[in-house]
Write a protein that holds these residues in place. Structure first.
Motif, PDB file in Angstrom:
ATOM      1  N   PRO A   1      -4.358  10.604 -12.815  1.00 14.46           N
ATOM      2  CA  PRO A   1      -3.543   9.612 -13.134  1.00 14.46           C
ATOM      3  C   PRO A   1      -3.026   9.632 -14.561  1.00 14.46           C
ATOM      4  CG  PRO A   1      -5.229   8.353 -11.799  1.00 14.46           C
ATOM      5  CD  PRO A   1      -5.653   9.961 -12.375  1.00 14.46           C
TER       6      PRO A   1
ATOM      7  N   ASP B   1     -18.898  -0.482 -11.312  1.00 15.89           N
ATOM      8  CA  ASP B   1     -18.747  -1.350 -10.426  1.00 15.89           C
ATOM      9  C   ASP B   1     -19.711  -0.626  -9.158  1.00 15.89           C
ATOM     10  OD1 ASP B   1     -15.590  -1.764 -11.064  1.00 15.89           O
ATOM     11  OD2 ASP B   1     -17.211  -3.186 -11.612  1.00 15.89           O
TER      12      ASP B   1
ATOM     13  N   GLN C   1       0.919  -1.219   0.081  1.00 17.11           N
ATOM     14  CA  GLN C   1      -0.029  -0.160  -0.055  1.00 17.11           C
ATOM     15  C   GLN C   1       0.819   1.391  -0.013  1.00 17.11           C
ATOM     16  OE1 GLN C   1      -3.061   0.007   3.151  1.00 17.11           O
ATOM     17  NE2 GLN C   1      -3.921   1.704   2.452  1.00 17.11           N
TER      18      GLN C   1
ATOM     19  N   GLY D   1      -6.731   3.657  -0.159  1.00 22.42           N
ATOM     20  CA  GLY D   1      -6.827   2.514   0.344  1.00 22.42           C
ATOM     21  C   GLY D   1      -7.742   1.619  -0.521  1.00 22.42           C
ATOM     22  N   LEU D   2      -8.734   2.300  -1.491  1.00 17.73           N
ATOM     23  CA  LEU D   2      -9.928   1.598  -2.477  1.00 17.73           C
ATOM     24  C   LEU D   2      -9.428   1.807  -3.950  1.00 17.73           C
ATOM     25  CD1 LEU D   2     -13.019   2.468  -0.349  1.00 17.73           C
ATOM     26  CD2 LEU D   2     -11.645   0.099  -0.537  1.00 17.73           C
ATOM     27  N   GLY D   3      -8.548   2.541  -4.202  1.00 13.96           N
ATOM     28  CA  GLY D   3      -8.065   2.900  -5.575  1.00 13.96           C
ATOM     29  C   GLY D   3      -8.884   3.554  -6.378  1.00 13.96           C
ATOM     30  N   LEU D   4      -9.084   3.262  -7.492  1.00 14.37           N
ATOM     31  CA  LEU D   4     -10.038   4.010  -8.465  1.00 14.37           C
ATOM     32  C   LEU D   4     -11.399   2.887  -8.704  1.00 14.37           C
ATOM     33  CD1 LEU D   4      -7.405   5.421  -9.251  1.00 14.37           C
ATOM     34  CD2 LEU D   4      -8.368   5.935 -11.418  1.00 14.37           C
TER      35      LEU D   4
ATOM     36  N   PHE E   1      -7.124  11.085 -18.120  1.00 16.36           N
ATOM     37  CA  PHE E   1      -7.683  11.613 -16.944  1.00 16.36           C
ATOM     38  C   PHE E   1      -7.639  13.073 -16.781  1.00 16.36           C
ATOM     39  CE2 PHE E   1      -8.775   7.973 -14.311  1.00 16.36           C
ATOM     40  CZ  PHE E   1      -8.271   6.901 -15.023  1.00 16.36           C
TER      41      PHE E   1
ATOM     42  N   PHE F   1      -0.551   2.982  -9.770  1.00 19.76           N
ATOM     43  CA  PHE F   1      -1.970   2.128 -10.010  1.00 19.76           C
ATOM     44  C   PHE F   1      -1.477   1.140 -11.072  1.00 19.76           C
ATOM     45  CE2 PHE F   1      -4.907   4.106  -7.106  1.00 19.76           C
ATOM     46  CZ  PHE F   1      -4.442   5.358  -7.216  1.00 19.76           C
TER      47      PHE F   1
ATOM     48  N   GLY G   1      -5.897  -1.489  -9.447  1.00 19.02           N
ATOM     49  CA  GLY G   1      -5.442  -2.158  -7.991  1.00 19.02           C
ATOM     50  C   GLY G   1      -5.928  -0.906  -7.160  1.00 19.02           C
ATOM     51  N   THR G   2      -5.458  -1.258  -6.058  1.00 19.07           N
ATOM     52  CA  THR G   2      -5.931  -0.146  -5.081  1.00 19.07           C
ATOM     53  C   THR G   2      -4.635   1.168  -4.712  1.00 19.07           C
ATOM     54  OG1 THR G   2      -4.787  -1.648  -3.262  1.00 19.07           O
ATOM     55  CG2 THR G   2      -7.351  -1.805  -3.408  1.00 19.07           C
TER      56      THR G   2
ATOM     57  N   TYR H   1     -14.968   7.890 -12.359  1.00 22.59           N
ATOM     58  CA  TYR H   1     -14.482   7.045 -11.144  1.00 22.59           C
ATOM     59  C   TYR H   1     -14.332   7.869  -9.912  1.00 22.59           C
ATOM     60  CZ  TYR H   1     -11.833   4.283 -14.626  1.00 22.59           C
ATOM     61  OH  TYR H   1     -11.407   3.639 -15.682  1.00 22.59           O
TER      62      TYR H   1
ATOM     63  N   LEU I   1     -14.841   2.355 -10.505  1.00 18.17           N
ATOM     64  CA  LEU I   1     -15.571   2.697 -11.841  1.00 18.17           C
ATOM     65  C   LEU I   1     -17.020   2.908 -11.481  1.00 18.17           C
ATOM     66  CD1 LEU I   1     -15.711   3.556 -14.853  1.00 18.17           C
ATOM     67  CD2 LEU I   1     -15.989   1.044 -15.148  1.00 18.17           C
TER      68      LEU I   1
ATOM     69  N   LEU J   1     -13.129  11.383 -10.460  1.00 15.85           N
ATOM     70  CA  LEU J   1     -12.095  11.477 -11.533  1.00 15.85           C
ATOM     71  C   LEU J   1     -12.704  11.039 -13.078  1.00 15.85           C
ATOM     72  CD1 LEU J   1      -8.810   9.819 -10.232  1.00 15.85           C
ATOM     73  CD2 LEU J   1      -9.025  12.025 -10.949  1.00 15.85           C
TER      74      LEU J   1
ATOM     75  N   GLN K   1     -12.207   8.100  -6.212  1.00 12.82           N
ATOM     76  CA  GLN K   1     -10.982   7.572  -5.657  1.00 12.82           C
ATOM     77  C   GLN K   1     -10.922   7.731  -4.197  1.00 12.82           C
ATOM     78  OE1 GLN K   1      -7.509   9.552  -7.307  1.00 12.82           O
ATOM     79  NE2 GLN K   1      -6.120   8.122  -6.092  1.00 12.82           N
TER      80      GLN K   1
END
Lengths: 111, 115
Positions: free
Chosen positions: A44, B59, A9, B40-43, B106, A89, A102-103, B35, B45, B90, B37
């Motif tokens: 990103p 998702d 992480q 800890g959970l990322g991106l 992005f 990512f 990914g996270t 998305y 959708l 995003l 953000q």
């Protein structure tokens, strides 16, 4: 259901070291694996990407290693610099389908 | 130079308000994405669109809707904002045939706070 697992992480590396970020996926139909780099306050941006017909791809100091049998891929940064400090990512997609991310890994390169 | 712009960098709204987040791309891309953000959970959708007036759930679509009336513009709508929708949003776009998956470009993101 998380289809792409990323670790660690967070990561702190001294300048000149080689940070390695790992990702594992479950869907064997994935055939496109990009890495995105995000600086604070920015969206990103694509850094490097690989398809499963090769096991490694290099672009400058950045290398993706891909292990199809293990369903894993990783990002290596050679001769890391403080300017590489960012969140990274990994992602994957099947055909031309949407990306699954990914996270994220927060990388800090200390001088 | 390719560009994805988002209408606001920071936004503060109250619980129950209707919120519109706008995204515009100047690359003539077919595909656009929203998305959120979170640490800890990322991106994750929320929704995406492969063409004008088309939309597909991602998702985590609950609590959100989208609108794509013009090719270059994709709007995210929070019908009744809640505190758990406080996040960074995003927008992204991509070219690439019938369906997305190629390089996504992005925007800078909108940090939404719901009080």
């Amino acid at each position: 259901q998380q289809q792409v697992k990323q670790s660690p992480q967070s990561l702190i590396v001294q300048k000149g070291g080689i940070p390695i970020i790992n990702c594992a996926y479950e869907n064997t139909a994935f055939d496109y694996f990009p890495w995105y780099q995000q600086f604070p306050g920015k969206g990103p941006a694509l850094l490097i990407a690989i398809r499963p017909d090769v096991s490694e791809k290099k672009e400058g100091r950045f290398t993706i290693s891909f292990n199809k049998s293990a369903k894993q891929f990783s990002l290596h940064i050679m001769d890391s610099q403080p300017g590489d400090s960012a969140t990274y990512f990994c992602a994957a997609s099947e055909g031309n389908e949407k990306l699954t991310f990914g996270t994220g890994t927060r990388l800090t390169i200390i001088p | 130079d390719v560009k994805v712009t988002q209408s606001s960098r920071y936004l503060v709204k109250r619980t129950g308000e209707k919120v519109f987040l706008e995204c515009v791309q100047d690359m003539d891309h077919e595909n656009m994405f929203w998305y959120r953000q979170d640490p800890g959970l990322g991106l994750r959708l929320i929704y995406f669109s492969y063409d004008v007036k088309m939309k597909e759930k991602g998702d985590i679509p609950e609590g959100y809707s989208v609108s794509r009336e013009k090719k270059e513009r994709f709007s995210l709508i929070l019908e009744s904002a809640s505190t758990n929708q406080t996040s960074m949003y995003l927008c992204a776009s991509s070219s690439g045939g019938a369906r997305g998956g190629n390089e996504q470009f992005f925007g800078p993101g909108t940090r939404l706070t719901v009080l």
